[in-house]
Write a protein that holds these residues in place. Structure first.
Motif, PDB file in Angstrom:
ATOM      1  N   UNK A   1      -3.090   6.206   6.915  1.00  0.00           N
ATOM      2  CA  UNK A   1      -3.527   6.732   6.586  1.00  0.00           C
ATOM      3  C   UNK A   1      -5.098   6.680   4.904  1.00  0.00           C
ATOM      4  N   UNK A   2      -5.152   5.602   5.023  1.00  0.00           N
ATOM      5  CA  UNK A   2      -6.228   5.419   3.768  1.00  0.00           C
ATOM      6  C   UNK A   2      -7.286   4.383   4.365  1.00  0.00           C
ATOM      7  N   UNK A   3      -8.708   4.616   3.891  1.00  0.00           N
ATOM      8  CA  UNK A   3      -9.936   4.309   4.058  1.00  0.00           C
ATOM      9  C   UNK A   3     -10.202   3.394   3.839  1.00  0.00           C
ATOM     10  N   UNK A   4     -10.764   1.859   4.409  1.00  0.00           N
ATOM     11  CA  UNK A   4     -11.308   0.583   3.639  1.00  0.00           C
ATOM     12  C   UNK A   4     -12.918   0.574   4.174  1.00  0.00           C
ATOM     13  N   UNK A   5     -13.556   0.737   2.768  1.00  0.00           N
ATOM     14  CA  UNK A   5     -13.529   0.202   0.995  1.00  0.00           C
ATOM     15  C   UNK A   5     -13.130   1.636   0.779  1.00  0.00           C
TER      16      UNK A   5
ATOM     17  N   UNK B   1      -4.534 -12.212   9.924  1.00  0.00           N
ATOM     18  CA  UNK B   1      -6.130 -11.763  10.813  1.00  0.00           C
ATOM     19  C   UNK B   1      -6.110 -10.751   9.690  1.00  0.00           C
ATOM     20  N   UNK B   2      -7.797 -10.909   9.322  1.00  0.00           N
ATOM     21  CA  UNK B   2      -8.130 -10.036   9.011  1.00  0.00           C
ATOM     22  C   UNK B   2      -8.535  -8.668   9.276  1.00  0.00           C
ATOM     23  N   UNK B   3      -8.945  -8.624  10.518  1.00  0.00           N
ATOM     24  CA  UNK B   3      -8.687  -6.710  11.363  1.00  0.00           C
ATOM     25  C   UNK B   3      -7.371  -6.570  11.339  1.00  0.00           C
ATOM     26  N   UNK B   4      -5.917  -7.239  11.159  1.00  0.00           N
ATOM     27  CA  UNK B   4      -4.420  -6.639  11.669  1.00  0.00           C
ATOM     28  C   UNK B   4      -4.749  -6.209   9.722  1.00  0.00           C
ATOM     29  N   UNK B   5      -4.849  -6.629   9.002  1.00  0.00           N
ATOM     30  CA  UNK B   5      -5.363  -5.867   7.357  1.00  0.00           C
ATOM     31  C   UNK B   5      -5.608  -4.408   7.813  1.00  0.00           C
ATOM     32  N   UNK B   6      -6.814  -4.534   8.182  1.00  0.00           N
ATOM     33  CA  UNK B   6      -7.506  -3.135   8.771  1.00  0.00           C
ATOM     34  C   UNK B   6      -6.867  -2.341   8.803  1.00  0.00           C
ATOM     35  N   UNK B   7      -6.067  -2.360   9.797  1.00  0.00           N
ATOM     36  CA  UNK B   7      -4.576  -1.645  10.901  1.00  0.00           C
ATOM     37  C   UNK B   7      -3.885  -1.410   9.654  1.00  0.00           C
ATOM     38  N   UNK B   8      -3.494  -2.014   9.549  1.00  0.00           N
ATOM     39  CA  UNK B   8      -1.679  -1.538   8.266  1.00  0.00           C
ATOM     40  C   UNK B   8      -2.681  -0.594   7.975  1.00  0.00           C
ATOM     41  N   UNK B   9      -3.957  -0.651   6.724  1.00  0.00           N
ATOM     42  CA  UNK B   9      -3.890   0.092   6.443  1.00  0.00           C
ATOM     43  C   UNK B   9      -4.034   1.589   6.587  1.00  0.00           C
ATOM     44  N   UNK B  10      -4.878   1.418   7.834  1.00  0.00           N
ATOM     45  CA  UNK B  10      -5.671   2.444   9.108  1.00  0.00           C
ATOM     46  C   UNK B  10      -4.430   3.608   8.823  1.00  0.00           C
ATOM     47  N   UNK B  11      -3.164   3.104   9.302  1.00  0.00           N
ATOM     48  CA  UNK B  11      -1.325   3.926   9.464  1.00  0.00           C
ATOM     49  C   UNK B  11      -1.578   3.863   8.536  1.00  0.00           C
TER      50      UNK B  11
ATOM     51  N   UNK C   1       1.069  -1.697  -0.326  1.00  0.00           N
ATOM     52  CA  UNK C   1      -0.039  -0.158  -0.259  1.00  0.00           C
ATOM     53  C   UNK C   1       0.932   1.459   0.075  1.00  0.00           C
ATOM     54  N   UNK C   2       2.143   1.236   0.614  1.00  0.00           N
ATOM     55  CA  UNK C   2       3.034   2.668   0.173  1.00  0.00           C
ATOM     56  C   UNK C   2       3.368   2.602  -1.159  1.00  0.00           C
ATOM     57  N   UNK C   3       3.343   1.741  -1.713  1.00  0.00           N
ATOM     58  CA  UNK C   3       3.849   1.844  -3.075  1.00  0.00           C
ATOM     59  C   UNK C   3       3.275   2.923  -4.076  1.00  0.00           C
ATOM     60  N   UNK C   4       3.967   3.495  -5.005  1.00  0.00           N
ATOM     61  CA  UNK C   4       3.443   4.358  -5.857  1.00  0.00           C
ATOM     62  C   UNK C   4       3.423   4.389  -7.123  1.00  0.00           C
ATOM     63  N   UNK C   5       2.382   4.734  -8.542  1.00  0.00           N
ATOM     64  CA  UNK C   5       1.206   4.805  -7.935  1.00  0.00           C
ATOM     65  C   UNK C   5       0.860   3.362  -7.161  1.00  0.00           C
ATOM     66  N   UNK C   6      -0.248   4.099  -6.257  1.00  0.00           N
ATOM     67  CA  UNK C   6      -0.792   3.183  -4.774  1.00  0.00           C
ATOM     68  C   UNK C   6      -2.336   1.978  -5.423  1.00  0.00           C
ATOM     69  N   UNK C   7      -2.298   0.813  -5.768  1.00  0.00           N
ATOM     70  CA  UNK C   7      -2.866  -0.387  -5.596  1.00  0.00           C
ATOM     71  C   UNK C   7      -3.874   0.539  -5.124  1.00  0.00           C
ATOM     72  N   UNK C   8      -5.805   0.455  -5.695  1.00  0.00           N
ATOM     73  CA  UNK C   8      -6.592   0.417  -5.006  1.00  0.00           C
ATOM     74  C   UNK C   8      -7.479  -0.354  -4.836  1.00  0.00           C
TER      75      UNK C   8
END
Length: 322
Positions: free
Chosen positions: A253-257, A241-251, A225-232
């Motif tokens: 600054x990305x919102x899911x979905x 753990x799926x919640x940990x995947x969400x936490x990684x996106x939030x760290x 998720x830190x790569x440019x251009x970023x995947x969508x």
């Protein structure tokens, strides 16, 4: 015990072994007497008379460096428990062996068959068991091998369903987070992803996770998720753990979905309770176990009439994350 029950030894034996033409009342009287007297049938003696041990070995091809680590995986935990339960219903007991097991650890066990879950490419475990003339149940990597049976998933369809779903929701740059593994499933996922990208003119964005576990997978997600251009969108096949995947996106600054859509290959029950709930691709471990044990028992007891394999479909559970 026969005297206590007021029955002949032959009648008691038939009642306890489920044989003979006895009335339900007589059969229950023998069993109730046995329970009251603390009688326990000698399974070992019965198996010796039948010439069978009714033991099935169980080993996971991956995780050889950490022999029992597969029990920490929600997928393998569910697959293992479901396999043990299905085997027991058919009168067989499961003997759990460590991943990467050595021949000296099983050579003296009276195994009637062995289940090798997710073998790696050219897995020596499969070769050793087949060489010892022990029937093997595994995935379709053993197809066409004498003495081998399999249950597998339609991987190409599962990957296409997941990627089509993300595309229909607007994703145009879907990244794949995949274990750096040589199992048939992971090799076929990568091939199916590349083929799908080629059909749709999409860029191939692949991050390989060097080892199993939440930590390595989360770091791979953050790297992706830190790569440019970023995947969508993310298709996370490496188990975490799926919640940990969400936490990684939030760290990051990305919102899911809103900023990134997420689909995880997971059997983790936390996926349905995360915020947002995570879309999962289930590999149906309970169904794999049930079909596999039915196939294996049929081969052990029915001989050459058993079909060599069964193909199942994965199950996409769409939730808010995608």
């Amino acid at each position: 015990m026969a005297r206590e029950a007021g029955l002949s030894k032959t009648t008691v034996s038939a009642a306890l072994n489920g044989t003979g033409r006895l009335s339900p009342a007589v059969r229950e009287r023998a069993r109730e007497t046995a329970r009251r007297m603390g009688y326990r049938p000698n399974a070992t003696a019965r198996q010796l008379r039948a010439g069978r041990a009714r033991l099935i070995g169980y080993v996971v091809g991956e995780f050889a460096g950490e022999p029992w680590a597969y029990l920490d995986s929600p997928y393998f935990a569910r697959l293992t428990s479901a396999t043990a339960a299905a085997a027991l219903r058919h009168g067989y007991a499961l003997v759990m062996l460590p991943a990467g097991t050595l021949q000296r650890e099983w050579a003296d066990l009276p195994l009637e068959a062995v289940i090798v879950a997710d073998p790696v490419e050219d897995d020596p475990l499969v070769e050793d068991f087949l060489a010892a003339r022990i029937p093997v149940f595994s995935d379709a990597s053993v197809a066409d091998r004498s003495g081998a049976y399999w249950v597998d998933l339609d991987t190409e369809a599962a990957v296409a369903d997941s990627l089509d779903h993300l595309r229909e929701r607007g994703a145009r740059r879907t990244a794949l987070v995949l274990p750096d593994s040589t199992t048939r499933f992971h090799r076929h996922v990568l091939a199916a992803y590349r083929a799908w990208c080629a059909r749709h003119g999409a860029e191939k964005l692949v991050t390989l996770v060097p080892e199993p576990g939440n930590g390595p997978v989360v770091r791979a997600v953050e790297e992706t998720l830190g790569a440019e251009p970023r995947p969508d969108a993310l298709f996370v096949v490496a188990e975490a753990s799926p919640p940990l995947v969400l936490d990684a996106a939030r760290r990051l600054g990305l919102a899911v979905p809103g900023d990134v859509r997420v689909v995880c290959v997971s059997e983790d029950s936390t996926a349905a309770h995360a915020d947002p709930a995570v879309t999962t691709l289930s590999l149906r471990p309970e169904d794999v176990a049930e079909e596999g044990i039915k196939l294996l028992v049929s081969a052990l007891e029915g001989g050459d009439s058993t079909p060599p394999g069964v193909l199942l479909s994965a199950r996409l559970q769409v939730r808010a994350s995608s």
